[in-house]
Design a protein around this motif. Structure first.
Motif, PDB file in Angstrom:
ATOM      1  N   GLY A   1       0.797  -1.218   0.000  1.00 15.18           N
ATOM      2  CA  GLY A   1       0.000   0.000   0.000  1.00 15.18           C
ATOM      3  C   GLY A   1       0.832   1.270   0.000  1.00 15.18           C
ATOM      4  O   GLY A   1       0.316   2.339  -0.312  1.00 15.18           O
ATOM      5  N   ASP A   2       2.132   1.172   0.347  1.00 13.98           N
ATOM      6  CA  ASP A   2       3.016   2.344   0.288  1.00 13.98           C
ATOM      7  C   ASP A   2       3.316   2.678  -1.166  1.00 13.98           C
ATOM      8  O   ASP A   2       3.308   1.795  -2.031  1.00 13.98           O
ATOM      9  CB  ASP A   2       4.348   2.072   0.996  1.00 13.98           C
ATOM     10  N   ASN A   3       3.624   3.936  -1.432  1.00 15.24           N
ATOM     11  CA  ASN A   3       4.063   4.342  -2.766  1.00 15.24           C
ATOM     12  C   ASN A   3       5.567   4.134  -2.885  1.00 15.24           C
ATOM     13  O   ASN A   3       6.312   4.418  -1.944  1.00 15.24           O
ATOM     14  CB  ASN A   3       3.724   5.810  -3.041  1.00 15.24           C
ATOM     15  N   CYS A   4       5.987   3.655  -4.038  1.00 13.47           N
ATOM     16  CA  CYS A   4       7.400   3.400  -4.292  1.00 13.47           C
ATOM     17  C   CYS A   4       8.150   4.736  -4.394  1.00 13.47           C
ATOM     18  O   CYS A   4       7.802   5.573  -5.222  1.00 13.47           O
ATOM     19  CB  CYS A   4       7.532   2.599  -5.579  1.00 13.47           C
ATOM     20  N   PRO A   5       9.188   4.938  -3.572  1.00 12.39           N
ATOM     21  CA  PRO A   5       9.891   6.211  -3.573  1.00 12.39           C
ATOM     22  C   PRO A   5      10.853   6.392  -4.755  1.00 12.39           C
ATOM     23  O   PRO A   5      11.174   7.518  -5.120  1.00 12.39           O
ATOM     24  CB  PRO A   5      10.665   6.189  -2.257  1.00 12.39           C
ATOM     25  N   LYS A   6      11.306   5.288  -5.354  1.00 11.23           N
ATOM     26  CA  LYS A   6      12.324   5.360  -6.401  1.00 11.23           C
ATOM     27  C   LYS A   6      12.250   4.103  -7.261  1.00 11.23           C
ATOM     28  O   LYS A   6      12.144   2.996  -6.726  1.00 11.23           O
ATOM     29  CB  LYS A   6      13.700   5.464  -5.720  1.00 11.23           C
ATOM     30  N   SER A   7      12.316   4.244  -8.576  1.00 12.91           N
ATOM     31  CA  SER A   7      12.277   3.087  -9.467  1.00 12.91           C
ATOM     32  C   SER A   7      13.455   2.161  -9.177  1.00 12.91           C
ATOM     33  O   SER A   7      14.559   2.629  -8.904  1.00 12.91           O
ATOM     34  CB  SER A   7      12.341   3.534 -10.930  1.00 12.91           C
ATOM     35  N   GLY A   8      13.190   0.864  -9.239  1.00 15.50           N
ATOM     36  CA  GLY A   8      14.257  -0.101  -9.022  1.00 15.50           C
ATOM     37  C   GLY A   8      13.723  -1.455  -8.621  1.00 15.50           C
ATOM     38  O   GLY A   8      12.521  -1.698  -8.602  1.00 15.50           O
ATOM     39  N   THR A   9      14.659  -2.337  -8.292  1.00 17.54           N
ATOM     40  CA  THR A   9      14.325  -3.690  -7.880  1.00 17.54           C
ATOM     41  C   THR A   9      14.199  -3.724  -6.357  1.00 17.54           C
ATOM     42  O   THR A   9      15.042  -3.179  -5.642  1.00 17.54           O
ATOM     43  CB  THR A   9      15.415  -4.676  -8.334  1.00 17.54           C
ATOM     44  N   TYR A  10      13.145  -4.375  -5.911  1.00 20.27           N
ATOM     45  CA  TYR A  10      12.872  -4.506  -4.474  1.00 20.27           C
ATOM     46  C   TYR A  10      12.734  -5.985  -4.142  1.00 20.27           C
ATOM     47  O   TYR A  10      12.193  -6.758  -4.915  1.00 20.27           O
ATOM     48  CB  TYR A  10      11.584  -3.776  -4.099  1.00 20.27           C
ATOM     49  N   LYS A  11      13.249  -6.359  -2.970  1.00 20.05           N
ATOM     50  CA  LYS A  11      13.067  -7.745  -2.529  1.00 20.05           C
ATOM     51  C   LYS A  11      11.972  -7.785  -1.483  1.00 20.05           C
ATOM     52  O   LYS A  11      11.740  -6.818  -0.757  1.00 20.05           O
ATOM     53  CB  LYS A  11      14.366  -8.338  -1.999  1.00 20.05           C
ATOM     54  N   VAL A  12      11.299  -8.920  -1.442  1.00 16.49           N
ATOM     55  CA  VAL A  12      10.277  -9.166  -0.430  1.00 16.49           C
ATOM     56  C   VAL A  12      10.981  -9.888   0.715  1.00 16.49           C
ATOM     57  O   VAL A  12      11.598 -10.933   0.509  1.00 16.49           O
ATOM     58  CB  VAL A  12       9.128 -10.038  -0.978  1.00 16.49           C
ATOM     59  N   VAL A  13      10.912  -9.317   1.894  1.00 14.49           N
ATOM     60  CA  VAL A  13      11.555  -9.898   3.069  1.00 14.49           C
ATOM     61  C   VAL A  13      10.468 -10.473   3.972  1.00 14.49           C
ATOM     62  O   VAL A  13       9.501  -9.782   4.315  1.00 14.49           O
ATOM     63  CB  VAL A  13      12.370  -8.830   3.834  1.00 14.49           C
ATOM     64  N   GLY A  14      10.624 -11.739   4.321  1.00 12.93           N
ATOM     65  CA  GLY A  14       9.643 -12.422   5.153  1.00 12.93           C
ATOM     66  C   GLY A  14       9.749 -12.029   6.613  1.00 12.93           C
ATOM     67  O   GLY A  14      10.692 -11.353   7.031  1.00 12.93           O
ATOM     68  N   PRO A  15       8.794 -12.478   7.430  1.00 12.73           N
ATOM     69  CA  PRO A  15       8.753 -12.118   8.844  1.00 12.73           C
ATOM     70  C   PRO A  15       9.995 -12.557   9.619  1.00 12.73           C
ATOM     71  O   PRO A  15      10.336 -11.976  10.635  1.00 12.73           O
ATOM     72  CB  PRO A  15       7.498 -12.793   9.380  1.00 12.73           C
ATOM     73  N   ASN A  16      10.681 -13.569   9.134  1.00 16.77           N
ATOM     74  CA  ASN A  16      11.896 -14.059   9.802  1.00 16.77           C
ATOM     75  C   ASN A  16      13.160 -13.595   9.095  1.00 16.77           C
ATOM     76  O   ASN A  16      14.240 -14.146   9.317  1.00 16.77           O
ATOM     77  CB  ASN A  16      11.874 -15.581   9.912  1.00 16.77           C
ATOM     78  N   GLY A  17      13.030 -12.617   8.186  1.00 12.67           N
ATOM     79  CA  GLY A  17      14.192 -12.065   7.491  1.00 12.67           C
ATOM     80  C   GLY A  17      14.585 -12.808   6.228  1.00 12.67           C
ATOM     81  O   GLY A  17      15.570 -12.454   5.586  1.00 12.67           O
ATOM     82  N   GLU A  18      13.824 -13.816   5.829  1.00 16.11           N
ATOM     83  CA  GLU A  18      14.164 -14.594   4.639  1.00 16.11           C
ATOM     84  C   GLU A  18      13.781 -13.847   3.361  1.00 16.11           C
ATOM     85  O   GLU A  18      12.825 -13.084   3.335  1.00 16.11           O
ATOM     86  CB  GLU A  18      13.513 -15.980   4.668  1.00 16.11           C
ATOM     87  N   ASP A  19      14.555 -14.072   2.307  1.00 20.02           N
ATOM     88  CA  ASP A  19      14.291 -13.476   0.988  1.00 20.02           C
ATOM     89  C   ASP A  19      13.179 -14.275   0.328  1.00 20.02           C
ATOM     90  O   ASP A  19      13.304 -15.473   0.114  1.00 20.02           O
ATOM     91  CB  ASP A  19      15.567 -13.523   0.149  1.00 20.02           C
TER      92      ASP A  19
END
Length: 49
Positions: free
Chosen positions: A6-24
């Motif tokens: 729901g947040d707006n992306c501040p800058k174009s680029g690649t983003y990773k999804v980080v899980g609740p335990n820090g996993e990629d």
């Protein structure tokens, strides 16, 4: 910097999804101003690569 669904992306680029335990949990490309999509489980967030 952590971004959430729901947040707006501040800058174009690649983003990773980080899980609740820090996993990629995957990556996605976002353009500046787009809205981050929902994650597959609660507690996840997005972080720029």
């Amino acid at each position: 910097m952590q971004m959430h669904s729901g947040d707006n992306c501040p800058k174009s680029g690649t983003y990773k999804v980080v899980g609740p335990n820090g996993e990629d949990m995957g990556k996605l490309y976002m353009n500046e101003g787009e809205t981050f999509p929902p994650t597959q489980q609660s507690g996840c967030y997005y972080e720029q690569v």
